[in-house]
Design a protein around this motif. Structure first.
Motif, PDB file in Angstrom:
ATOM      1  N   UNK A 100     -10.605 -15.230  -3.422  1.00 42.32           N
ATOM      2  CA  UNK A 100     -10.604 -16.277  -4.463  1.00 42.32           C
ATOM      3  C   UNK A 100      -9.801 -15.833  -5.680  1.00 42.32           C
ATOM      4  N   UNK A 101      -9.984 -14.580  -6.068  1.00 41.82           N
ATOM      5  CA  UNK A 101      -9.344 -14.078  -7.285  1.00 41.82           C
ATOM      6  C   UNK A 101      -7.846 -13.822  -7.096  1.00 41.82           C
ATOM      7  N   UNK A 102      -7.483 -13.228  -5.958  1.00 37.71           N
ATOM      8  CA  UNK A 102      -6.095 -12.767  -5.780  1.00 37.71           C
ATOM      9  C   UNK A 102      -5.313 -13.606  -4.773  1.00 37.71           C
ATOM     10  N   UNK A 103      -5.981 -14.480  -4.048  1.00 38.84           N
ATOM     11  CA  UNK A 103      -5.337 -15.335  -3.055  1.00 38.84           C
ATOM     12  C   UNK A 103      -5.271 -16.757  -3.573  1.00 38.84           C
ATOM     13  N   UNK A 104      -5.629 -17.743  -2.776  1.00 36.49           N
ATOM     14  CA  UNK A 104      -6.029 -17.577  -1.376  1.00 36.49           C
ATOM     15  C   UNK A 104      -4.882 -17.050  -0.505  1.00 36.49           C
ATOM     16  N   UNK A 105      -5.267 -16.230   0.458  1.00 35.84           N
ATOM     17  CA  UNK A 105      -4.311 -15.627   1.377  1.00 35.84           C
ATOM     18  C   UNK A 105      -3.426 -16.700   1.998  1.00 35.84           C
ATOM     19  N   UNK A 106      -2.120 -16.496   1.952  1.00 35.00           N
ATOM     20  CA  UNK A 106      -1.180 -17.435   2.572  1.00 35.00           C
ATOM     21  C   UNK A 106      -0.816 -18.624   1.699  1.00 35.00           C
ATOM     22  N   UNK A 107      -1.363 -18.696   0.473  1.00 33.53           N
ATOM     23  CA  UNK A 107      -1.098 -19.869  -0.371  1.00 33.53           C
ATOM     24  C   UNK A 107      -0.098 -19.543  -1.473  1.00 33.53           C
ATOM     25  N   UNK A 108       0.417 -20.587  -2.098  1.00 36.20           N
ATOM     26  CA  UNK A 108       1.351 -20.414  -3.210  1.00 36.20           C
ATOM     27  C   UNK A 108       0.658 -19.805  -4.428  1.00 36.20           C
ATOM     28  N   UNK A 109      -0.680 -19.936  -4.504  1.00 40.80           N
ATOM     29  CA  UNK A 109      -1.423 -19.405  -5.647  1.00 40.80           C
ATOM     30  C   UNK A 109      -1.678 -17.902  -5.568  1.00 40.80           C
ATOM     31  N   UNK A 110      -1.383 -17.310  -4.427  1.00 41.32           N
ATOM     32  CA  UNK A 110      -1.718 -15.896  -4.227  1.00 41.32           C
ATOM     33  C   UNK A 110      -0.914 -15.004  -5.175  1.00 41.32           C
ATOM     34  N   UNK A 111      -1.481 -13.843  -5.502  1.00 44.40           N
ATOM     35  CA  UNK A 111      -0.749 -12.839  -6.276  1.00 44.40           C
ATOM     36  C   UNK A 111       0.586 -12.535  -5.600  1.00 44.40           C
ATOM     37  N   UNK A 112       1.567 -12.163  -6.414  1.00 44.87           N
ATOM     38  CA  UNK A 112       2.877 -11.856  -5.855  1.00 44.87           C
ATOM     39  C   UNK A 112       2.845 -10.544  -5.067  1.00 44.87           C
ATOM     40  N   UNK A 113       2.316  -9.497  -5.720  1.00 41.15           N
ATOM     41  CA  UNK A 113       2.327  -8.178  -5.094  1.00 41.15           C
ATOM     42  C   UNK A 113       0.937  -7.555  -5.229  1.00 41.15           C
ATOM     43  N   UNK A 114       0.431  -6.971  -4.155  1.00 35.22           N
ATOM     44  CA  UNK A 114      -0.768  -6.133  -4.264  1.00 35.22           C
ATOM     45  C   UNK A 114      -0.455  -4.766  -3.659  1.00 35.22           C
ATOM     46  N   UNK A 115      -0.655  -3.744  -4.489  1.00 36.31           N
ATOM     47  CA  UNK A 115      -0.600  -2.357  -4.030  1.00 36.31           C
ATOM     48  C   UNK A 115      -2.026  -1.939  -3.729  1.00 36.31           C
ATOM     49  N   UNK A 116      -2.235  -1.328  -2.576  1.00 34.34           N
ATOM     50  CA  UNK A 116      -3.577  -0.885  -2.208  1.00 34.34           C
ATOM     51  C   UNK A 116      -3.533   0.629  -2.032  1.00 34.34           C
ATOM     52  N   UNK A 117      -4.273   1.337  -2.875  1.00 27.27           N
ATOM     53  CA  UNK A 117      -4.171   2.798  -2.921  1.00 27.27           C
ATOM     54  C   UNK A 117      -5.212   3.455  -2.006  1.00 27.27           C
ATOM     55  N   UNK A 118      -4.718   4.231  -1.049  1.00 21.38           N
ATOM     56  CA  UNK A 118      -5.587   4.923  -0.086  1.00 21.38           C
ATOM     57  C   UNK A 118      -5.266   6.407  -0.046  1.00 21.38           C
ATOM     58  N   UNK A 119      -6.268   7.170   0.383  1.00 22.53           N
ATOM     59  CA  UNK A 119      -6.037   8.580   0.679  1.00 22.53           C
ATOM     60  C   UNK A 119      -6.440   8.868   2.103  1.00 22.53           C
ATOM     61  N   UNK A 120      -5.751   9.842   2.665  1.00 16.15           N
ATOM     62  CA  UNK A 120      -6.018  10.228   4.044  1.00 16.15           C
ATOM     63  C   UNK A 120      -6.284  11.722   4.121  1.00 16.15           C
ATOM     64  N   UNK A 121      -7.073  12.121   5.122  1.00 13.88           N
ATOM     65  CA  UNK A 121      -7.282  13.552   5.365  1.00 13.88           C
ATOM     66  C   UNK A 121      -6.109  14.127   6.157  1.00 13.88           C
ATOM     67  N   UNK A 122      -5.213  13.261   6.637  1.00 12.21           N
ATOM     68  CA  UNK A 122      -4.044  13.713   7.394  1.00 12.21           C
ATOM     69  C   UNK A 122      -2.951  14.197   6.456  1.00 12.21           C
ATOM     70  N   UNK A 123      -2.065  15.010   7.015  1.00 15.88           N
ATOM     71  CA  UNK A 123      -0.968  15.586   6.227  1.00 15.88           C
ATOM     72  C   UNK A 123       0.239  14.644   6.223  1.00 15.88           C
ATOM     73  N   UNK A 124       0.033  13.451   5.688  1.00 14.71           N
ATOM     74  CA  UNK A 124       1.058  12.397   5.756  1.00 14.71           C
ATOM     75  C   UNK A 124       1.971  12.357   4.548  1.00 14.71           C
ATOM     76  N   UNK A 125       1.688  13.156   3.525  1.00 14.46           N
ATOM     77  CA  UNK A 125       2.477  13.034   2.300  1.00 14.46           C
ATOM     78  C   UNK A 125       2.246  11.681   1.664  1.00 14.46           C
ATOM     79  N   UNK A 126       3.246  11.199   0.934  1.00 10.02           N
ATOM     80  CA  UNK A 126       3.146   9.880   0.290  1.00 10.02           C
ATOM     81  C   UNK A 126       3.773   8.856   1.216  1.00 10.02           C
ATOM     82  N   UNK A 127       2.944   8.043   1.819  1.00 10.09           N
ATOM     83  CA  UNK A 127       3.415   7.076   2.808  1.00 10.09           C
ATOM     84  C   UNK A 127       3.235   5.657   2.289  1.00 10.09           C
ATOM     85  N   UNK A 128       4.276   4.855   2.430  1.00 11.21           N
ATOM     86  CA  UNK A 128       4.154   3.422   2.120  1.00 11.21           C
ATOM     87  C   UNK A 128       3.871   2.684   3.415  1.00 11.21           C
ATOM     88  N   UNK A 129       2.951   1.738   3.366  1.00 12.96           N
ATOM     89  CA  UNK A 129       2.592   0.993   4.584  1.00 12.96           C
ATOM     90  C   UNK A 129       3.012  -0.468   4.438  1.00 12.96           C
TER      91      UNK A 129
END
Ligand SMILES: CC(=O)N[C@@H](CC(=O)O)C(=O)O
Ligand SMILES: [Zn+2]
Length: 315
Positions: A100-129
């Motif tokens: 409701x706040x950042x979407x609705x998903x698939x609609x014109x009202x949705x936020x332009x960009x969302x960055x989602x910050x995650x950490x992993x126990x794997x040795x992946x370095x800085x990975x963009x998904x």
């Protein structure tokens, strides 16, 4: 998006969100978002409204990945359209609120960009998904980030797999992008990981500011690792694992795994080799959160994507 002479035109990216705590035990993203909630000066850019946001506060409070179910799998059409009810799992209710706040998903009202910050126990370095190979805005953004942090590397994981793709929190935005930085144990904050994440976010926001200011980005190519297959640990009939990631594979995310190379090691010291037909690039090797998802690592293949020129729509 509209197109003229091979240039993809997008509206200015005015509404941008930075999610932390989609998983409540991935500390760098949580700490950065909490820091920016107190003082957002470093994430402010002219003409951009950037909103830092803790997506799963109950999981953060408990320092656990999730409370009822994985929030980063919860943004399915079924969940988002389910009648709201107290009996729904906490994360499903939360997904509806976030939608409701950042979407609705698939609609014109949705936020332009969302960055989602995650950490992993794997040795992946800085990975963009990335979730799409045809979103030229995010392709141009990752190209910009890769150039900005060179010679440090910034692998790009593309998950467009028909079965292995999942319904992420960021997927409510027009341009979703995940940032996965490791290795960092669950519940632990490591300064090097925190700083790597912060630097990537700085460049990402700089890109958005340049784009909004009318800079046109020429066509370019982006090397990505495309998700192929989930590899599970060997297990017994009770589902308990019977082998570990082989020491020759541990920490070797993004390095080629060739047919015949050691993959697992049984508890009595026997080596189980990789038996696929051709080399693959494993990643998420020995990610703690994926034992319950029956995944020891995921295989990828290298691919080069073509990003078209992009420019903002003049209003
Ligand atoms: C370790 C971890 O949580 N990784 C994320 C990857 C992503 O955001 O796509 C997840 O499984 O949701
Ligand atoms: Zn995560």
């Amino acid at each position: 998006m509209t197109s003229r002479c091979g240039v993809c035109c997008f509206n200015e990216a005015r509404r941008v969100a930075i999610f932390g705590g989609t998983h409540g035990n991935e500390m760098s993203g949580i700490m950065l978002v909490n820091m920016w909630l107190k003082n957002g000066a470093e994430i402010q850019r002219s003409g951009v409204m950037t909103k830092p946001f803790i997506t799963n506060p109950r999981a953060v409070e408990k320092c656990t990945r999730y409370v009822d179910t994985d929030l980063n799998r919860a943004f399915t059409p079924e969940n988002l359209s389910a009648p709201s009810a107290d009996e729904l799992p906490y994360e499903v209710r939360r997904a509806q609120e976030i939608n409701k706040t950042f979407g609705p998903k698939g609609s014109a009202d949705a936020y332009d960009v969302i960055f989602d910050l995650h950490n992993t126990t794997s040795n992946m370095g800085s990975t963009l998904i990335l979730e799409s190979s045809t979103d030229h805005f995010t392709l141009q953004m990752v190209h910009y980030i890769k150039k900005a942090i060179a010679p440090a590397s910034c692998p790009v994981l593309l998950n467009e797999h028909p079965l292995l793709k999942y319904s992420t929190s960021r997927s409510v935005a027009k341009h979703p992008i995940g940032l996965e930085v490791g290795p960092q144990p669950q519940g632990v904050l490591r300064s090097n990981i925190f700083e790597s994440m912060r630097v990537i976010m700085k460049h990402a926001l700089d890109f958005i500011e340049l784009f909004n200011n009318g800079v046109e980005f020429p066509p370019c190519s982006v090397d990505v690792f495309k998700v192929q297959e989930r590899m599970d640990y060997p297990r017994d009939t009770n589902g308990n694992i019977t082998a570990m990631v082989h020491p020759d594979l541990q920490d070797c995310d993004w390095e080629p795994l060739n047919p015949g190379d050691p993959m697992f090691q049984t508890f009595d010291g026997r080596t189980i080799p990789y038996e696929g037909p051709s080399p693959v690039y494993p990643t998420f090797i020995n990610e703690a959160a994926y034992y319950e998802k029956q995944q020891a690592f995921v295989t990828t293949r290298r691919e080069t994507l073509a990003a078209q020129a992009i420019s903002k729509i003049e209003q």
